[in-house]
Write an enzyme that holds these catalytic residues in place. Structure first.
Site, PDB file in Angstrom:
ATOM      1  N   VAL A  14       0.829  -1.211   0.000  1.00 36.88           N
ATOM      2  CA  VAL A  14       0.000   0.000   0.000  1.00 36.88           C
ATOM      3  C   VAL A  14       0.864   1.261   0.000  1.00 36.88           C
ATOM      4  O   VAL A  14       0.680   2.150  -0.836  1.00 36.88           O
ATOM      5  CB  VAL A  14      -0.955  -0.006   1.223  1.00 36.88           C
ATOM      6  CG1 VAL A  14      -1.745   1.292   1.307  1.00 36.88           C
ATOM      7  CG2 VAL A  14      -1.903  -1.203   1.150  1.00 36.88           C
ATOM      8  N   GLU A 128     -11.077   5.799   4.700  1.00 39.87           N
ATOM      9  CA  GLU A 128     -11.861   5.104   3.669  1.00 39.87           C
ATOM     10  C   GLU A 128     -11.208   3.778   3.268  1.00 39.87           C
ATOM     11  O   GLU A 128     -11.891   2.769   3.045  1.00 39.87           O
ATOM     12  CB  GLU A 128     -12.009   6.022   2.450  1.00 39.87           C
ATOM     13  CG  GLU A 128     -12.862   5.455   1.339  1.00 39.87           C
ATOM     14  CD  GLU A 128     -14.306   5.242   1.747  1.00 39.87           C
ATOM     15  OE1 GLU A 128     -15.026   6.225   1.925  1.00 39.87           O
ATOM     16  OE2 GLU A 128     -14.709   4.073   1.903  1.00 39.87           O
ATOM     17  N   VAL A 131     -11.770  -0.026   5.034  1.00 40.45           N
ATOM     18  CA  VAL A 131     -12.899  -0.947   4.860  1.00 40.45           C
ATOM     19  C   VAL A 131     -13.203  -1.104   3.371  1.00 40.45           C
ATOM     20  O   VAL A 131     -13.534  -0.127   2.690  1.00 40.45           O
ATOM     21  CB  VAL A 131     -14.163  -0.449   5.597  1.00 40.45           C
ATOM     22  CG1 VAL A 131     -15.301  -1.451   5.435  1.00 40.45           C
ATOM     23  CG2 VAL A 131     -13.873  -0.217   7.071  1.00 40.45           C
ATOM     24  N   GLU A 189      -3.046 -10.065   4.117  1.00 39.68           N
ATOM     25  CA  GLU A 189      -2.364  -9.398   5.224  1.00 39.68           C
ATOM     26  C   GLU A 189      -0.979 -10.008   5.414  1.00 39.68           C
ATOM     27  O   GLU A 189      -0.725 -11.143   4.981  1.00 39.68           O
ATOM     28  CB  GLU A 189      -3.178  -9.575   6.514  1.00 39.68           C
ATOM     29  CG  GLU A 189      -4.535  -8.912   6.483  1.00 39.68           C
ATOM     30  CD  GLU A 189      -4.435  -7.404   6.250  1.00 39.68           C
ATOM     31  OE1 GLU A 189      -3.838  -6.696   7.065  1.00 39.68           O
ATOM     32  OE2 GLU A 189      -4.955  -6.937   5.221  1.00 39.68           O
ATOM     33  N   ASP A 200      -9.749 -10.007   9.758  1.00 41.70           N
ATOM     34  CA  ASP A 200      -9.727  -8.786   8.943  1.00 41.70           C
ATOM     35  C   ASP A 200     -11.160  -8.275   8.709  1.00 41.70           C
ATOM     36  O   ASP A 200     -11.447  -7.088   8.916  1.00 41.70           O
ATOM     37  CB  ASP A 200      -9.016  -9.088   7.618  1.00 41.70           C
ATOM     38  CG  ASP A 200      -8.955  -7.875   6.711  1.00 41.70           C
ATOM     39  OD1 ASP A 200      -8.125  -6.989   6.959  1.00 41.70           O
ATOM     40  OD2 ASP A 200      -9.765  -7.812   5.761  1.00 41.70           O
ATOM     41  N   LYS A 204     -13.086  -4.813  10.216  1.00 46.87           N
ATOM     42  CA  LYS A 204     -13.819  -3.884   9.345  1.00 46.87           C
ATOM     43  C   LYS A 204     -15.265  -3.732   9.829  1.00 46.87           C
ATOM     44  O   LYS A 204     -15.830  -2.632   9.803  1.00 46.87           O
ATOM     45  CB  LYS A 204     -13.774  -4.384   7.896  1.00 46.87           C
ATOM     46  CG  LYS A 204     -12.376  -4.285   7.293  1.00 46.87           C
ATOM     47  CD  LYS A 204     -12.225  -5.101   6.026  1.00 46.87           C
ATOM     48  CE  LYS A 204     -10.865  -4.906   5.377  1.00 46.87           C
ATOM     49  NZ  LYS A 204     -10.558  -5.903   4.346  1.00 46.87           N
TER      50      LYS A 204
HETATM   51  P1  NDP Z   1       3.003  -4.800   3.767  1.00 47.20           P
HETATM   52  O1  NDP Z   1       3.350  -5.913   4.695  1.00 47.20           O
HETATM   53  O2  NDP Z   1       3.173  -4.981   2.315  1.00 47.20           O
HETATM   54  O3  NDP Z   1       3.807  -3.471   4.184  1.00 47.20           O
HETATM   55  C1  NDP Z   1       3.880  -3.050   5.504  1.00 47.20           C
HETATM   56  C2  NDP Z   1       4.866  -1.913   5.602  1.00 47.20           C
HETATM   57  O4  NDP Z   1       4.862  -1.434   6.944  1.00 47.20           O
HETATM   58  C3  NDP Z   1       6.297  -2.303   5.286  1.00 47.20           C
HETATM   59  O5  NDP Z   1       6.946  -1.251   4.596  1.00 47.20           O
HETATM   60  C4  NDP Z   1       6.937  -2.494   6.656  1.00 47.20           C
HETATM   61  O6  NDP Z   1       8.310  -2.185   6.703  1.00 47.20           O
HETATM   62  C5  NDP Z   1       6.195  -1.445   7.451  1.00 47.20           C
HETATM   63  N1  NDP Z   1       6.109  -1.776   8.868  1.00 47.20           N
HETATM   64  C6  NDP Z   1       5.547  -2.869   9.425  1.00 47.20           C
HETATM   65  N2  NDP Z   1       5.656  -2.815  10.753  1.00 47.20           N
HETATM   66  C7  NDP Z   1       6.316  -1.667  11.040  1.00 47.20           C
HETATM   67  C8  NDP Z   1       6.754  -1.059  12.227  1.00 47.20           C
HETATM   68  N3  NDP Z   1       6.552  -1.606  13.420  1.00 47.20           N
HETATM   69  N4  NDP Z   1       7.420   0.132  12.149  1.00 47.20           N
HETATM   70  C9  NDP Z   1       7.655   0.702  10.955  1.00 47.20           C
HETATM   71  N5  NDP Z   1       7.258   0.163   9.775  1.00 47.20           N
HETATM   72  C10 NDP Z   1       6.600  -1.009   9.827  1.00 47.20           C
HETATM   73  O7  NDP Z   1       1.485  -4.441   4.120  1.00 47.20           O
HETATM   74  P2  NDP Z   1       0.403  -3.758   3.175  1.00 47.20           P
HETATM   75  O8  NDP Z   1       1.002  -2.608   2.487  1.00 47.20           O
HETATM   76  O9  NDP Z   1      -0.307  -4.792   2.413  1.00 47.20           O
HETATM   77  O10 NDP Z   1      -0.647  -3.231   4.269  1.00 47.20           O
HETATM   78  C11 NDP Z   1      -0.348  -2.127   5.075  1.00 47.20           C
HETATM   79  C12 NDP Z   1      -1.592  -1.742   5.877  1.00 47.20           C
HETATM   80  O11 NDP Z   1      -2.645  -1.439   4.981  1.00 47.20           O
HETATM   81  C13 NDP Z   1      -2.103  -2.860   6.783  1.00 47.20           C
HETATM   82  O12 NDP Z   1      -2.631  -2.271   7.949  1.00 47.20           O
HETATM   83  C14 NDP Z   1      -3.203  -3.496   5.950  1.00 47.20           C
HETATM   84  O13 NDP Z   1      -4.185  -4.115   6.737  1.00 47.20           O
HETATM   85  C15 NDP Z   1      -3.772  -2.277   5.246  1.00 47.20           C
HETATM   86  N6  NDP Z   1      -4.461  -2.543   3.984  1.00 47.20           N
HETATM   87  C16 NDP Z   1      -3.892  -3.361   3.045  1.00 47.20           C
HETATM   88  C17 NDP Z   1      -4.523  -3.565   1.837  1.00 47.20           C
HETATM   89  C18 NDP Z   1      -3.953  -4.435   0.776  1.00 47.20           C
HETATM   90  O14 NDP Z   1      -4.647  -4.663  -0.225  1.00 47.20           O
HETATM   91  N7  NDP Z   1      -2.708  -4.923   0.914  1.00 47.20           N
HETATM   92  C19 NDP Z   1      -5.810  -2.917   1.534  1.00 47.20           C
HETATM   93  C20 NDP Z   1      -6.318  -2.060   2.583  1.00 47.20           C
HETATM   94  C21 NDP Z   1      -5.659  -1.898   3.749  1.00 47.20           C
HETATM   95  P3  NDP Z   1       9.421  -3.028   5.866  1.00 47.20           P
HETATM   96  O15 NDP Z   1       9.188  -2.614   4.433  1.00 47.20           O
HETATM   97  O16 NDP Z   1      10.702  -2.554   6.409  1.00 47.20           O
HETATM   98  O17 NDP Z   1       9.121  -4.471   6.113  1.00 47.20           O
HETATM   99  N1  HSE Z   2      -6.180  -8.400   3.316  1.00 46.27           N
HETATM  100  C1  HSE Z   2      -7.255  -7.506   3.068  1.00 46.27           C
HETATM  101  C2  HSE Z   2      -8.254  -8.200   2.159  1.00 46.27           C
HETATM  102  C3  HSE Z   2      -6.736  -6.257   2.422  1.00 46.27           C
HETATM  103  O1  HSE Z   2      -7.908  -9.213   1.544  1.00 46.27           O
HETATM  104  O2  HSE Z   2      -9.390  -7.737   2.074  1.00 46.27           O
HETATM  105  C4  HSE Z   2      -7.787  -5.196   2.227  1.00 46.27           C
HETATM  106  O3  HSE Z   2      -8.240  -4.693   3.437  1.00 46.27           O
END
Ligand code: NDP
Ligand code: HSE
Length: 314
Positions: A14, A128, A131, A189, A200, A204
């Site tokens: 993201v 937004e 969810v 996730e 998850d 939501k």
């Molecule tokens: P990723 O695992 O791909 O990325 C997570 C990022 O957060 C990484 O850059 C990681 O660092 C960083 N991170 C994790 N823990 C820490 C910490 N303690 N301190 C600092 N940085 C940290 O996750 P996503 O991008 O898929 O998801 C991110 C958020 O968005 C989550 O809360 C998820 O539920 C939400 N989300 C995800 C969606 C999706 O489709 N993937 C859709 C909607 C919401 P590093 O790069 O160093 O590992």
């Molecule tokens: N892991 C979540 C899903 C990402 O599959 O719906 C979006 O919130």
């Protein structure tokens, strides 16, 4: 032209998509908000990883260092889990920094407390993307709730689960193969147990409960079941009767009592969720004035989520 300064928490699926979208659409944002948009810092966990981030942008694993950047206007948060993100967002909001977050676990745990911090700091909290990914369910509900009583929401809120069930049914792949594919596509996730055990969708649903009722039920009183353990045989048995298994999250309000649940459910042809397949989410809403509405679209993935985040940002 003045500048809006953004700090980005997280640079995974993201966060990196938000970063790229801002970098490639600078002029569009400038036109939209009349200010330049600059990402001034990125918080990550592992400093050793290579990332495509322009020179001059602070990349750090220290929130203290990040929050010390002068005059941050907005924090966009996309890290995993309720902590340490919640602590970071409370501090930012209390300081008057606006927050846009995609983190449902954090919001389900801390949503109302964060709204207090936002009030204290006269900052705004937007979510937004938390969810149903790219589907504008929060904005729609906020709009509807101004004049409607909403007694029924039936939804698919986890893209990974819906994708896995669809893949098993249509391509006859194993549960494990379908899950791995969802992970590769950036839907799952970091701990996919959150998806397939229903957590998850549960988070939501709690966010929707905050919105619809101003509060959440006791978590232990909400039935939560994920799709883990569902087999091709289960899916085929249901399909042979003309039904489909869908990962449903529902909210029903009857005589002042709310009933919420998360569970895989067999739905018949003609049901509003029957045709919703792949990573799509859908939210079926009944408002006493508006009647029945259905929103549908990509519930997970880099670009749809970045879209929801950046709509909030604008
Ligand atoms: P990723 O695992 O791909 O990325 C997570 C990022 O957060 C990484 O850059 C990681 O660092 C960083 N991170 C994790 N823990 C820490 C910490 N303690 N301190 C600092 N940085 C940290 O996750 P996503 O991008 O898929 O998801 C991110 C958020 O968005 C989550 O809360 C998820 O539920 C939400 N989300 C995800 C969606 C999706 O489709 N993937 C859709 C909607 C919401 P590093 O790069 O160093 O590992
Ligand atoms: N892991 C979540 C899903 C990402 O599959 O719906 C979006 O919130």
């Amino acid at each position: 032209m003045t500048t809006v300064k953004i700090a980005l928490l997280g640079f995974g699926t993201v966060g990196s998509s938000v970063y790229q979208t801002i970098q490639t659409r600078q002029s569009k944002f400038e036109r939209l908000i009349g200010r330049k948009v600059e990402i001034v810092g990125v918080l990550i966990q592992n400093e050793a990883k290579h990332r495509d981030i322009a020179e001059g942008i602070l990349v750090t694993s220290s929130f203290e260092e990040l929050i010390s950047i002068p005059e941050i206007d907005v924090i966009i948060e996309a890290i995993n889990g309720a902590e340490p993100g919640a602590g970071y967002l409370h501090r930012a909001l209390e300081k008057g920094i606006h927050v846009v977050t995609a983190n449902k676990e954090l919001l389900a745990n801390q949503g109302n407390a964060l709204r207090e911090s936002a009030d204290n700091g006269k900052a705004r909290l937007k979510f937004e993307a938390a969810v149903a990914g790219g589907v504008p369910v929060i904005g729609t509900l906020q709009q509807l709730l101004q004049v409607n009583d909403i007694s029924n929401v039936e939804a698919i809120l986890n893209g990974t689960s819906n994708y896995i069930l669809t893949e098993i049914a249509t391509n006859r792949v194993s549960f494990q193969e379908a899950l791995q594919s969802a992970q590769k596509l950036g839907y799952a996730e970091a701990d996919p147990g959150n998806d397939i055990d229903g957590w998850d969708a549960f988070y939501k649903l709690m966010i929707l409960s905050d919105l619809l009722l101003g509060q959440q039920p006791e978590w232990t009183q909400v039935a939560r079941r994920g799709i883990r353990g569902i087999t091709l045989a289960d899916i085929l048995a249901v399909e042979s009767a003309g039904w489909r298994i869908k990962p449903v999250a529902s909210f029903r309000l009857k005589e002042g009592k709310a009933r919420l649940l998360v569970e895989p459910m067999a739905v018949p042809a003609g049901h509003p969720l029957y045709e919703v397949s792949g990573v799509d989410n859908a939210v079926f809403i009944h408002g006493d004035l508006a009647g029945n509405l259905k929103l549908q679209g990509p519930g997970a993935g880099a670009l749809p989520t970045a879209s929801a985040i950046l709509e909030d940002f604008v």
